[in-house]
Design an enzyme around this catalytic site. Structure first.
Site, PDB file in Angstrom:
ATOM      1  N   GLY A   1     -72.649  99.204  29.625  1.00  0.00           N
ATOM      2  CA  GLY A   1     -74.068  98.535  29.535  1.00  0.00           C
ATOM      3  C   GLY A   1     -74.673  98.463  30.701  1.00  0.00           C
ATOM      4  O   GLY A   1     -74.439  99.701  31.511  1.00  0.00           O
TER       5      GLY A   1
ATOM      6  N   TYR B   1     -61.444 103.849  15.552  1.00  0.00           N
ATOM      7  CA  TYR B   1     -62.684 102.510  16.121  1.00  0.00           C
ATOM      8  C   TYR B   1     -62.478 101.412  15.110  1.00  0.00           C
ATOM      9  O   TYR B   1     -61.842 100.664  15.250  1.00  0.00           O
ATOM     10  CB  TYR B   1     -63.940 102.636  15.728  1.00  0.00           C
ATOM     11  CG  TYR B   1     -64.934 101.465  16.031  1.00  0.00           C
ATOM     12  CD1 TYR B   1     -65.132 100.998  17.063  1.00  0.00           C
ATOM     13  CD2 TYR B   1     -66.358 101.052  14.863  1.00  0.00           C
ATOM     14  CE1 TYR B   1     -66.026 100.111  17.023  1.00  0.00           C
ATOM     15  CE2 TYR B   1     -66.861 100.663  14.544  1.00  0.00           C
ATOM     16  CZ  TYR B   1     -66.627 100.252  15.912  1.00  0.00           C
ATOM     17  OH  TYR B   1     -67.617  98.520  16.009  1.00  0.00           O
TER      18      TYR B   1
ATOM     19  N   PHE C   1     -68.264  91.111  22.658  1.00  0.00           N
ATOM     20  CA  PHE C   1     -68.768  91.764  22.452  1.00  0.00           C
ATOM     21  C   PHE C   1     -68.154  93.802  22.396  1.00  0.00           C
ATOM     22  O   PHE C   1     -68.633  94.292  22.494  1.00  0.00           O
ATOM     23  CB  PHE C   1     -70.573  92.096  22.153  1.00  0.00           C
ATOM     24  CG  PHE C   1     -71.248  90.920  21.336  1.00  0.00           C
ATOM     25  CD1 PHE C   1     -71.462  90.881  20.273  1.00  0.00           C
ATOM     26  CD2 PHE C   1     -71.465  90.403  22.457  1.00  0.00           C
ATOM     27  CE1 PHE C   1     -72.340  90.271  19.907  1.00  0.00           C
ATOM     28  CE2 PHE C   1     -72.141  88.597  21.790  1.00  0.00           C
ATOM     29  CZ  PHE C   1     -72.601  88.809  20.220  1.00  0.00           C
TER      30      PHE C   1
ATOM     31  N   PHE D   1     -72.988  96.403   9.561  1.00  0.00           N
ATOM     32  CA  PHE D   1     -72.683  97.312   9.306  1.00  0.00           C
ATOM     33  C   PHE D   1     -74.085  98.152  10.093  1.00  0.00           C
ATOM     34  O   PHE D   1     -73.605  97.891  11.318  1.00  0.00           O
ATOM     35  CB  PHE D   1     -73.448  97.642   7.636  1.00  0.00           C
ATOM     36  CG  PHE D   1     -72.658  97.014   6.696  1.00  0.00           C
ATOM     37  CD1 PHE D   1     -72.243  95.719   6.665  1.00  0.00           C
ATOM     38  CD2 PHE D   1     -72.668  98.298   5.609  1.00  0.00           C
ATOM     39  CE1 PHE D   1     -71.210  95.269   6.126  1.00  0.00           C
ATOM     40  CE2 PHE D   1     -70.827  97.648   5.374  1.00  0.00           C
ATOM     41  CZ  PHE D   1     -70.533  96.547   4.505  1.00  0.00           C
TER      42      PHE D   1
HETATM   43  N1  UFG Z   1     -76.723 110.466  10.904  1.00  0.00           N
HETATM   44  C1  UFG Z   1     -77.640 111.781  10.719  1.00  0.00           C
HETATM   45  N2  UFG Z   1     -78.312 112.782  12.238  1.00  0.00           N
HETATM   46  C2  UFG Z   1     -77.905 112.214  12.895  1.00  0.00           C
HETATM   47  C3  UFG Z   1     -77.082 111.105  13.450  1.00  0.00           C
HETATM   48  C4  UFG Z   1     -76.847 110.574  12.380  1.00  0.00           C
HETATM   49  O1  UFG Z   1     -77.730 112.523   9.647  1.00  0.00           O
HETATM   50  O2  UFG Z   1     -78.251 113.081  14.006  1.00  0.00           O
HETATM   51  C5  UFG Z   1     -76.356 110.300   9.349  1.00  0.00           C
HETATM   52  C6  UFG Z   1     -75.282 110.265   9.704  1.00  0.00           C
HETATM   53  O3  UFG Z   1     -74.245 110.916   9.207  1.00  0.00           O
HETATM   54  C7  UFG Z   1     -74.976 109.376   9.062  1.00  0.00           C
HETATM   55  C8  UFG Z   1     -76.996 107.594   8.670  1.00  0.00           C
HETATM   56  O4  UFG Z   1     -76.770 108.619  10.053  1.00  0.00           O
HETATM   57  O5  UFG Z   1     -75.090 109.419   7.380  1.00  0.00           O
HETATM   58  C9  UFG Z   1     -76.115 106.934   9.748  1.00  0.00           C
HETATM   59  O6  UFG Z   1     -75.195 107.025  10.616  1.00  0.00           O
HETATM   60  P1  UFG Z   1     -75.468 106.489  12.105  1.00  0.00           P
HETATM   61  O7  UFG Z   1     -74.452 107.066  13.270  1.00  0.00           O
HETATM   62  O8  UFG Z   1     -76.470 106.100  12.964  1.00  0.00           O
HETATM   63  O9  UFG Z   1     -74.238 105.295  11.947  1.00  0.00           O
HETATM   64  P2  UFG Z   1     -73.100 105.201  11.000  1.00  0.00           P
HETATM   65  O10 UFG Z   1     -73.072 105.193  10.011  1.00  0.00           O
HETATM   66  O11 UFG Z   1     -72.622 106.457  10.785  1.00  0.00           O
HETATM   67  O12 UFG Z   1     -71.525 104.579  12.027  1.00  0.00           O
HETATM   68  C10 UFG Z   1     -72.467 102.936  11.603  1.00  0.00           C
HETATM   69  C11 UFG Z   1     -72.247 102.665  13.050  1.00  0.00           C
HETATM   70  C12 UFG Z   1     -70.484 101.802  13.368  1.00  0.00           C
HETATM   71  C13 UFG Z   1     -69.744 101.669  12.165  1.00  0.00           C
HETATM   72  C14 UFG Z   1     -69.862 102.461  10.515  1.00  0.00           C
HETATM   73  C15 UFG Z   1     -69.391 101.583   9.813  1.00  0.00           C
HETATM   74  O13 UFG Z   1     -72.102 102.551  13.993  1.00  0.00           O
HETATM   75  O14 UFG Z   1     -70.469 100.966  15.012  1.00  0.00           O
HETATM   76  O15 UFG Z   1     -71.897 102.214  10.771  1.00  0.00           O
HETATM   77  O16 UFG Z   1     -69.460 102.611   8.987  1.00  0.00           O
HETATM   78  F1  UFG Z   1     -68.467 102.091  12.207  1.00  0.00           F
END
Ligand code: UFG
Length: 329
Positions: free
Chosen positions: A36, A141, A73, A169
């Site tokens: 934070g 996680y 949080f 989400f």
């Molecule tokens: N992605 C890319 N390039 C990047 C970053 C992400 O292509 O540089 C893609 C990932 O592969 C994914 C999508 O973008 O398909 C979203 O990725 P994020 O990392 O933004 O988020 P996630 O869906 O992986 O994760 C989120 C939350 C987590 C939670 C998860 C639940 O951030 O805290 O959803 O499934 F656990």
């Protein structure tokens, strides 16, 4: 009587503190500032820097303040990191929540709104995902968040603690005035990564795989505006204060966008031709995650108003443009 926000200096927690104060709630914040930022703490909140795992520290705050309810949080939340440092996640997330519950028991605090995640579901068998779907986390996680949910629910039986658990989400966006926003180091989430590329802070966005079984081959996610997400927390808090039962809700938009669609929208919002390159799949990524948020709409009366994808990205862009170095102004 005050609302205690654990992790109130973090991205989601700080937005909660701002909305609670907007609505006239007195707020106490606890944060260890591990991830934070002091700059994210609302100036009108009473801030205590310390760790939820420290009984002595927590007891000292509960002795000084009259706490009516808790919004929790305070947790580590990086999926990738959780796979290489699982014990850090069990310690900070699960053990930390144990201490929080001990304090609730000792000081007779009966209400908690808990920050959970879609990661508790793992690879979904059906989309959209309802709260009844099987919980089978595929990363540490998600496993720790599920354990925290279960710990809270056993404490309901034993001590009468009522809870609302909110399974998020993909959270993005920022407060409209750009005063607070998302600042992670390192940043891994798609929308801030894309906007950092727009600012020239990174050479390009890497798309993690374009061979998924989705319309354009890239992963589909359900993006929810942080301000709408927090509105649901305040509705949940009010539900508990009015004597409502413990419950679990998904929070999403019930709509999916592919990685390519996010990049395309970010190009339109920023007016910048953001450089993109194709990369390998990121391990552990499900192809499609979309929430059913019907229950939150029905029971909480939740009505997200800022969750159009264009709005989410333009609010996030407003923050990133004004604060290219985050809270290090
Ligand atoms: N992605 C890319 N390039 C990047 C970053 C992400 O292509 O540089 C893609 C990932 O592969 C994914 C999508 O973008 O398909 C979203 O990725 P994020 O990392 O933004 O988020 P996630 O869906 O992986 O994760 C989120 C939350 C987590 C939670 C998860 C639940 O951030 O805290 O959803 O499934 F656990």
């Amino acid at each position: 009587m005050s609302i205690l926000v654990l992790g109130g200096a973090g991205y989601v927690g700080s937005h909660a503190v701002y909305q609670l104060i907007d609505q006239g709630f007195p707020v106490v914040v606890i944060d260890n500032l591990q991830t934070g930022h002091l700059g994210a703490v609302h100036p009108e909140a009473r801030f205590y820097q310390g760790d939820i795992r420290s009984r002595e520290f927590m007891r000292s705050v509960f002795e000084k303040e009259k706490i009516e309810a808790i919004l929790h949080f305070a947790a580590n939340s990086l999926v990738g990191e959780s796979m290489v440092e699982p014990l850090k996640y069990f310690d900070n997330n699960v053990y930390g929540t144990q201490i929080v519950l001990e304090m609730m028991k000792d000081f007779s605090v009966k209400h908690i709104v808990f920050s959970s995640t879609a990661a508790v579901y793992g690879e979904p068998k059906e989309v959209p995902i309802t709260e009844e779907a099987q919980t089978m986390p595929t990363n540490t996680y998600g496993e720790t968040k599920l354990a925290m949910e279960k710990m809270i629910s056993w404490c309901e039986q034993a001590f009468g603690i009522k809870y609302v658990s909110l399974r998020y989400f993909n959270v993005a966006g920022s407060r409209e005035d750009g005063q607070i926003g998302e600042d992670h180091n390192p940043e891994t989430h798609l929308i801030p990564v894309v906007l950092e590329a727009a600012l020239g802070k990174r050479p390009a966005v890497t798309i993690f795989g374009d061979d998924y079984e989705t319309e354009d081959g890239t992963c589909v996610r359900d993006y929810i505006h942080v301000e709408d997400l927090i509105a649901a927390h305040i509705l949940a808090l009010k539900l508990l204060q009015q004597g409502g039962e413990s419950s679990i809700f998904n929070l999403g938009s019930s709509q999916g966008f592919s990685v390519k669609e996010i990049v395309g929208t970010a190009k339109a919002v920023t007016g910048i031709d953001i450089p993109v390159k194709m990369g390998e799949r990121r391990s552990g990524d499900p192809s499609t995650l979309i929430a059913s948020s019907e229950k939150a709409r029905q029971v909480l009366g939740w009505n997200p108003t800022r969750t159009a994808i264009h709005q989410i990205i333009s609010d996030a862009w407003n923050w990133h443009k004004q604060n290219p170095n985050g809270y290090q102004r």
